[in-house]
Design an enzyme around this catalytic site. Structure first.
Site, mmCIF file in Angstrom:
data_model
loop_
_atom_site.group_PDB
_atom_site.id
_atom_site.type_symbol
_atom_site.label_atom_id
_atom_site.label_comp_id
_atom_site.label_asym_id
_atom_site.label_seq_id
_atom_site.Cartn_x
_atom_site.Cartn_y
_atom_site.Cartn_z
ATOM 1 N N HIS A 148 -44.544 28.781 -10.748
ATOM 2 C CA HIS A 148 -44.322 29.171 -9.354
ATOM 3 C C HIS A 148 -45.597 29.001 -8.528
ATOM 4 O O HIS A 148 -45.536 28.781 -7.317
ATOM 5 C CB HIS A 148 -43.881 30.637 -9.263
ATOM 6 C CG HIS A 148 -42.511 30.895 -9.808
ATOM 7 N ND1 HIS A 148 -42.281 31.149 -11.138
ATOM 8 C CD2 HIS A 148 -41.299 30.931 -9.192
ATOM 9 C CE1 HIS A 148 -40.988 31.344 -11.331
ATOM 10 N NE2 HIS A 148 -40.371 31.214 -10.162
ATOM 11 N N ASP A 161 -35.707 22.765 -11.398
ATOM 12 C CA ASP A 161 -36.136 24.115 -11.086
ATOM 13 C C ASP A 161 -36.404 24.168 -9.577
ATOM 14 O O ASP A 161 -36.336 23.145 -8.888
ATOM 15 C CB ASP A 161 -37.390 24.474 -11.895
ATOM 16 C CG ASP A 161 -37.546 25.982 -12.098
ATOM 17 O OD1 ASP A 161 -36.904 26.759 -11.376
ATOM 18 O OD2 ASP A 161 -38.323 26.376 -12.992
#
Length: 566
Positions: free
Chosen positions: A211, A284
């Site tokens: 992230h 993702d």
């Protein structure tokens, strides 16, 4: 049990055949413009709460760009259903609604029972409980109009310091991860909800969170193939309907500096061709730094992700620019429109298989919270904890505790300043107990007084609660808590210690720590505390075994069953 799942898996695979010509799909595909086909490849985000203006902005984006799907995040069940119905009403082609609900929809929504995390499930000895959990999560998704759940995580967590996977994984044993992933996946898909094996090709041994950065996997391909790819291979063989590709830099598999998401060698060659996966491939989240850090024009990385073999672009940073950039790439001849058609065909076929190609019925809010809180959910959660909570020490058969054997009992908790459920239940078993509560950041000077206070007691029942799931925070167990327990263990008083946190935290304790009873409760959750309290007094089974190596003293699969008294 494993053979049963393989048989069920073959049946599920038959229900969802490989992509081939489908007249209904082709008719829809041929009706779309280039930009509309690209729109079908995009899933955007929405919270499940917000102002009417917030939801209207998302609805307009869906209408304008013929968006293919929406992924819901934080909010309420009523907010999700309201937004879901609005979004579907403005969409020309029904949306594929998804959620990132690894331990159920409660990962994103309030007012819903919270199923255990994957590490807890990794300790479970009866995988059919996980199959049941998958079924019930599938029912929750059905009730909310959700078609895809981005679960299970089948990363093999071989790194205790992993900042992003860790307790989200079933553990460090590839076979245990695969078996439990299969059970969870088949449970959801038996209820018509698409599962998604993630994070391909394996995010279990990283020191960075994708992230916020691009992690590098330094292992050889042979090691990745043997360990990390194993669960994905097993889920593919058993009919998983989608796979999510991670943002990882893997030199042994792709020599570029870019993430696996844009690697044709990893997505198309390995996943699609070599492993023979015919389902839907999701990226993702494309807003993650592991994907966006390269400073390329909006849409360029997304274009490369499609070229690599992904079907669905999940949460791109700028939807409009992404569509425009990909369309320009087709018109300039950089890519063929056949590539877009192939990806759109797969998305439309998935919608057909899910029964939403032509219509998605409105979802009723009547009895919504009641339906999402069916007593079956709580009952299963308790059964899972009974099968997961792990007894690591039971010297002199101190467990189950016989309350009549001890005159003075201390009921000490570290983590809550007021008695919690575990303490209250323990107090119900003992009539001669003294309760003490300490915050987990209690002052160091309290240690001496606590040790002195209980030095002449007959039994210490100590619990650690209000913990964290994060390795960087030592799972919410402070150094003063560890020192207090060490000092108490040195007394000539038997101690039963229950830790409601990841077993990884045991590596922070002295290896020679001497306690008569040691129980890992995995999570600070009401059902875990209830089952553990009843278990140490013989009124619930505790059957778990460690899904990870907690320390040198407590290796993988450590644990001893504690049976309920007759």
């Amino acid at each position: 049990m494993q053979k049963r799942y393989i048989l069920i898996g073959c049946f599920v695979a038959f229900l969802f055949p490989q992509i081939k010509a489908n007249p209904a799909v082709e008719q829809v595909l041929q009706s779309l413009t280039l930009e509309e086909k690209i729109g079908q490849l995009i899933t955007i985000r929405s919270d499940a709460q917000g102002s009417p203006a917030y939801f209207q902005r998302i609805a307009e984006k869906i209408r304008r760009h013929n968006i293919g799907g929406v992924c819901f995040f934080r909010g309420t069940p009523h907010g999700l259903v309201h937004a879901n119905n609005l979004f579907q009403s403005v969409s020309r082609i029904p949306l594929m609604i998804s959620i990132d609900g690894e331990w159920g929809v409660s990962m994103r929504l309030d007012s819903v029972p919270r199923f255990p995390r994957k590490q807890t499930l990794g300790a479970v000895q009866n995988d059919h409980l996980i199959f049941e959990m998958g079924q019930l999560i599938g029912e929750q998704c059905n009730r909310l109009g959700i078609h895809v759940n981005f679960a299970p995580v089948v990363d093999v967590n071989s790194n205790p310091q992993n900042p992003v996977i860790n307790t989200r994984a079933f553990g460090e044993c590839r076979v245990n991860v695969a078996n439990k992933g299969i059970a969870y996946m088949l449970g959801m898909q038996s209820r018509g909800v698409m599962a998604s094996a993630k994070h391909f090709p394996g995010h279990g041994d990283t020191y960075l969170d994708s992230h916020y950065a691009l992690p590098t996997i330094t292992h050889s391909f042979e090691r990745i193939d043997s360990i990390d790819l194993f669960p994905f291979k097993m889920l593919i063989r058993n009919g998983v309907q989608s796979v999510m590709v991670a943002h990882l830099n893997i030199p042994a598999m792709d020599g570029s500096r870019y993430p696996s998401t844009v690697s044709k060698a990893i997505v198309d060659t390995l996943l699609r061709r070599q492993l023979g996966f015919e389902g839907l491939i999701f990226t993702d989240g494309l807003e993650m730094v592991g994907f966006t850090k390269f400073g390329l024009p909006d849409g360029e990385m997304e274009l490369r992700a499609l070229i690599a073999g992904n079907d669905v672009l999940l949460l791109p940073m700028n939807t409009e620019r992404t569509i425009r950039h990909i369309a320009n790439a087709v018109r300039s001849g950089r890519i063929s429109e056949d590539l877009i058609d192939d990806r759109a065909r797969r998305v439309l076929q998935a919608k057909y298989d899910l029964g939403i190609l032509h219509s998605a019925p409105a979802i009723s809010t009547k009895n919504l919270i009641q339906d999402l809180n069916d007593p079956r959910f709580t009952d299963l959660i308790k059964r899972i904890y009974a099968d997961a909570i792990t007894v690591l020490e039971n010297e002199n058969n101190i467990l189950p505790i016989n309350p009549e054997k001890y005159k003075r009992v201390a009921n000490i908790n570290i983590g809550n300043t007021n008695p919690n459920l575990f303490q209250r239940l323990v107090s119900g078993y003992i009539s001669n107990g003294t309760t003490l509560n300490l915050a987990h950041n209690f002052e160091e000077r309290r240690i001496n007084s606590v040790v002195q206070q209980f030095s002449d007691y007959d039994l210490l029942i100590v619990s650690i609660t209000n913990t964290s799931m994060h390795a960087a925070r030592n799972y919410g167990v402070t150094q003063q808590a560890i020192r207090l327990i060490e000092r108490l263990s040195a007394l000539d008083v038997p101690m039963v210690l229950t830790i409601f946190a990841s077993p990884y935290v045991l590596s922070s304790f002295p290896q020679n720590l001497s306690v008569e009873g040691l129980i890992i409760g995995y999570q600070y959750q009401q059902e875990a505390m209830e089952v553990a309290a009843h278990g140490i007094f013989g009124n619930s089974d505790l059957r778990g075994r460690l899904p990870v190596t907690a320390s040198e003293r407590y290796p993988l699969f450590s644990g001893m069953p504690l049976k309920k008294k007759n």
